[in-house]
Design an enzyme around this catalytic site. Structure first.
Site, PDB file in Angstrom:
ATOM      1  N   LYS A 200      21.880 -37.268  29.098  1.00  0.00           N
ATOM      2  CA  LYS A 200      23.334 -37.261  29.013  1.00  0.00           C
ATOM      3  C   LYS A 200      23.704 -36.838  27.583  1.00  0.00           C
ATOM      4  CE  LYS A 200      27.461 -39.211  28.039  1.00  0.00           C
ATOM      5  NZ  LYS A 200      28.111 -38.156  27.264  1.00  0.00           N
ATOM      6  N   GLY A 253      23.067 -42.544  18.411  1.00  0.00           N
ATOM      7  CA  GLY A 253      24.518 -42.538  18.300  1.00  0.00           C
ATOM      8  C   GLY A 253      24.970 -43.637  17.370  1.00  0.00           C
ATOM      9  N   SER A 254      26.184 -44.089  17.556  1.00  0.00           N
ATOM     10  CA  SER A 254      26.747 -45.063  16.629  1.00  0.00           C
ATOM     11  C   SER A 254      26.223 -46.475  16.924  1.00  0.00           C
ATOM     12  CB  SER A 254      28.271 -45.053  16.735  1.00  0.00           C
ATOM     13  OG  SER A 254      28.648 -45.417  18.040  1.00  0.00           O
ATOM     14  N   THR A 255      26.288 -47.310  15.916  1.00  0.00           N
ATOM     15  CA  THR A 255      25.841 -48.695  16.064  1.00  0.00           C
ATOM     16  C   THR A 255      26.683 -49.415  17.119  1.00  0.00           C
ATOM     17  OG1 THR A 255      24.991 -48.704  13.822  1.00  0.00           O
ATOM     18  CG2 THR A 255      25.499 -50.847  14.758  1.00  0.00           C
ATOM     19  N   GLY A 258      25.515 -48.415  20.432  1.00  0.00           N
ATOM     20  CA  GLY A 258      24.195 -49.028  20.611  1.00  0.00           C
ATOM     21  C   GLY A 258      24.323 -50.443  21.167  1.00  0.00           C
ATOM     22  N   GLU A 275      18.505 -45.178  17.825  1.00  0.00           N
ATOM     23  CA  GLU A 275      18.592 -44.515  16.513  1.00  0.00           C
ATOM     24  C   GLU A 275      20.068 -44.510  16.160  1.00  0.00           C
ATOM     25  OE1 GLU A 275      16.073 -43.461  14.735  1.00  0.00           O
ATOM     26  OE2 GLU A 275      14.524 -43.722  16.245  1.00  0.00           O
ATOM     27  N   CYS A 309      22.899 -38.369  10.320  1.00  0.00           N
ATOM     28  CA  CYS A 309      22.703 -39.820  10.302  1.00  0.00           C
ATOM     29  C   CYS A 309      22.165 -40.292   8.961  1.00  0.00           C
ATOM     30  CB  CYS A 309      21.797 -40.248  11.443  1.00  0.00           C
ATOM     31  SG  CYS A 309      20.245 -39.367  11.471  1.00  0.00           S
ATOM     32  N   GLU A 406      30.187 -46.199   8.063  1.00  0.00           N
ATOM     33  CA  GLU A 406      29.716 -44.820   8.195  1.00  0.00           C
ATOM     34  C   GLU A 406      30.912 -43.904   8.445  1.00  0.00           C
ATOM     35  OE1 GLU A 406      27.337 -43.757  11.676  1.00  0.00           O
ATOM     36  OE2 GLU A 406      25.983 -42.775  10.275  1.00  0.00           O
TER      37      GLU A 406
END
Ligand code: NAP
Ligand code: MG
Length: 502
Positions: A200, A253-255, A258, A275, A309, A406
């Site tokens: 995806k 992707g983003s925390t 996640g 990640e 990242c 971030e």
């Protein structure tokens, strides 16, 4: 600041973009989404619609997962002779290389990045992922283990060994900053291990995933082994994370997302690698080679518009050289040429979307409103409002959003320090732990800082030096697990212990 806007495209990329709609790849067939919905995908440099991509729903995810499940369970793929699977992965790499100009132009049109970023860094590295893990296919092996069990029947012996087996159906969910390399970092080890995959891609940058899928079919990847389901993260990504027939999610992707993935994954306790984001510190010691450090620190934050990242978004400079470094960085920032990524003069393209550019601009404005100093940049420009000038900020409060969160744009905050202990504490004062770089000629400072900074990668006298052989991933809230490197294939393998009485 002059922004040159043009939309040239190589014939191959242009030809491919002529397709009115881009469907889903499920079980080796290109199919419409069940709901018949399509999403426009946009060139962020101009705001023009490039193509329509399928907006899948949970039913489409079911079909794709069922195809991947079937392709896994029937055994043909996972039991394929390892050397044959290696040749197939190598063919994929060769096809990526053969289509490198087309793929890099598609990436630029879809994501915005300056062409050289894809053409010379990301797309060649995507091919190398497949070559590296092609080599791993024939090296997946277990151990023969001496056992100390002493209750076996009289006259019998214990024979114990381990094997490694593919984990099963993998959902690969990827972000928009560097799409093709992110797909490759998951697909290559997953396929080498014998897993099947539902990919995806990010909704804003799905085009190279779809083109790669065509190349996978051309290379001979069997039906159902790789399926590509485009659409919204909140629909497709969420359905994949929660799906009971998915054995593992590999996410970049983003925390924040996640955490949502973990919530979804808990239903069947699927395996998860993450990640995630970063706020990577760059430390310049007083003895550093200043020309190299200034150029390196600028590249650490401005490459790919800071949508990296591991971007060096916090810069700590020894007080004795602070003004010199900030001045040197500003000189570089002011001369970076912004423009359409396909224009040969462009050094930095737009950010991926107006939404992302607005987000970055809001961080800059908030920092200034809170009393920080804008050394250079800060502007938002271009016909679609997607260009952010390379921006340098000093005097920010260490607890403010611009220092702690971030930003994912070309924005660096710079702060002075006086000694090593102080800079270690500042570098580690973050919830992230993805990467760092240290600039010094002093071996003991390099050694001390690389040991004491809590991050998955520490570069010394360089930044963002990537190689498929080097593991990448985060400490703390930057993630779980490592991608790339020999160990990355273990993310896609289960260990089986066999213990026999013979
Ligand atoms: P994101 O918003 O977290 O999206 C990443 C992927 O997750 C996209 O495919 C997205 O789909 C999907 N998604 C969104 N909501 C979801 C949900 N509820 N369930 C499952 N999937 C969902 O991240 P991004 O903004 O695209 O990318 C930037 C982030 O990636 C940054 O934080 C960056 O640091 C991180 N990153 C990390 C690494 C690393 O190696 N550590 C590398 C690159 C990027 P949609 O696109 O449809 O929303
Ligand atoms: Mg796009």
């Amino acid at each position: 600041m002059h922004i040159e806007i043009l939309t040239p495209a190589q014939p191959a990329a242009r030809e491919w973009l002529r397709k009115p709609r881009h469907q889903l790849l499920i079980n080796g067939q290109w199919v419409d989404p069940a709901g018949g919905q399509y999403l426009p995908t946009i060139n962020p440099a101009t705001g023009e619609v490039l193509a329509q991509i399928a907006a899948a729903d949970a039913g489409d995810v079911d079909r794709a997962v069922a195809a991947a499940r079937q392709a896994f369970d029937d055994g043909a793929w996972r039991n394929m002779v390892p050397a044959a699977r290696a040749r197939l992965l190598w063919r994929i790499a060769d096809l990526i290389d053969a289509h490198i100009d087309e793929l890099s132009e598609l990436e630029t049109l879809d994501q915005g990045k300056a062409l050289y970023v894809g053409r010379w860094a990301e797309i060649p590295m995507a091919a190398e992922q497949f070559r590296f893990f092609a080599g791993m296919c024939t090296k997946v092996s277990g151990d023969t283990i001496p056992s100390s069990i002493n209750y076996q029947p009289a006259g019998k012996r214990i024979q114990a060994y381990t094997t490694k087996e593919p984990v099963g159906v993998v959902a690969a969910i990827t972000p928009w900053n560097s799409p093709l390399i992110m797909h490759a970092m998951k697909l290559a080890p997953a396929l080498a291990a014998g897993c099947t995959v539902v990919l995806k891609p990010a909704e804003e940058t799905s085009l190279t995933a779809l083109r790669l899928a065509e190349l996978l079919v051309e290379a001979g990847v069997p039906a159902g082994v790789v399926n590509v389901v485009t659409g919204l993260g909140s629909v497709v990504g969420a359905a994949l994370s929660a799906h009971k027939q998915v054995d593992k999610v590999a996410f970049t992707g983003s925390t924040q997302t996640g955490r949502a993935i973990l919530d979804g994954a808990k239903g069947n306790l699927k395996k998860v690698t993450l990640e995630l984001g970063g706020k990577s510190p760059v430390v310049i010691m007083p003895d550093a080679d200043l020309d190299a450090a200034i150029a390196g620190a600028a590249n650490a934050i401005f490459f790919n518009g800071g949508q990296v990242c591991v971007a060096g978004s916090r810069l700590y400079v020894h007080r004795s050289i602070f003004d010199k470094v900030v001045g040197g960085m500003a000189d570089i920032a002011r001369t970076i040429r912004l423009g359409h990524g396909l224009s040969p003069d462009t050094q930095m393209g737009p950010l991926v979307s107006k939404r992302q550019a607005d987000r970055v601009k809001a961080y800059i404005d908030q920092a200034v409103a809170d009393g920080a100093t804008l050394v250079c940049g800060g502007g938002q420009k271009g016909p679609a409002g997607t260009f952010i000038e390379p921006t340098i900020i000093t005097g920010a409060d260490p607890k403010s959003a611009i220092v702690c969160e971030e930003v994912f744009g070309p924005v660096v905050v710079v702060a002075p320090f006086d000694d090593v202990a102080e800079v270690v504490a500042a570098a580690n004062d973050t919830e992230f732990g993805l990467a760092a770089s240290v600039w010094t000629q002093d071996l003991s400072a390099a050694s001390r800082l690389s040991a004491d900074i809590r991050a998955g990668t520490v570069w010394v006298n360089c930044h963002s030096f990537w190689d498929v052989a080097l593991p990448i991933g985060g400490f703390k809230q930057s993630g779980w697990g490592r991608e790339s490197g020999v160990g990355a294939i273990e993310n896609y393998l289960e260990v089986k212990t066999v213990c026999m009485v013979v």
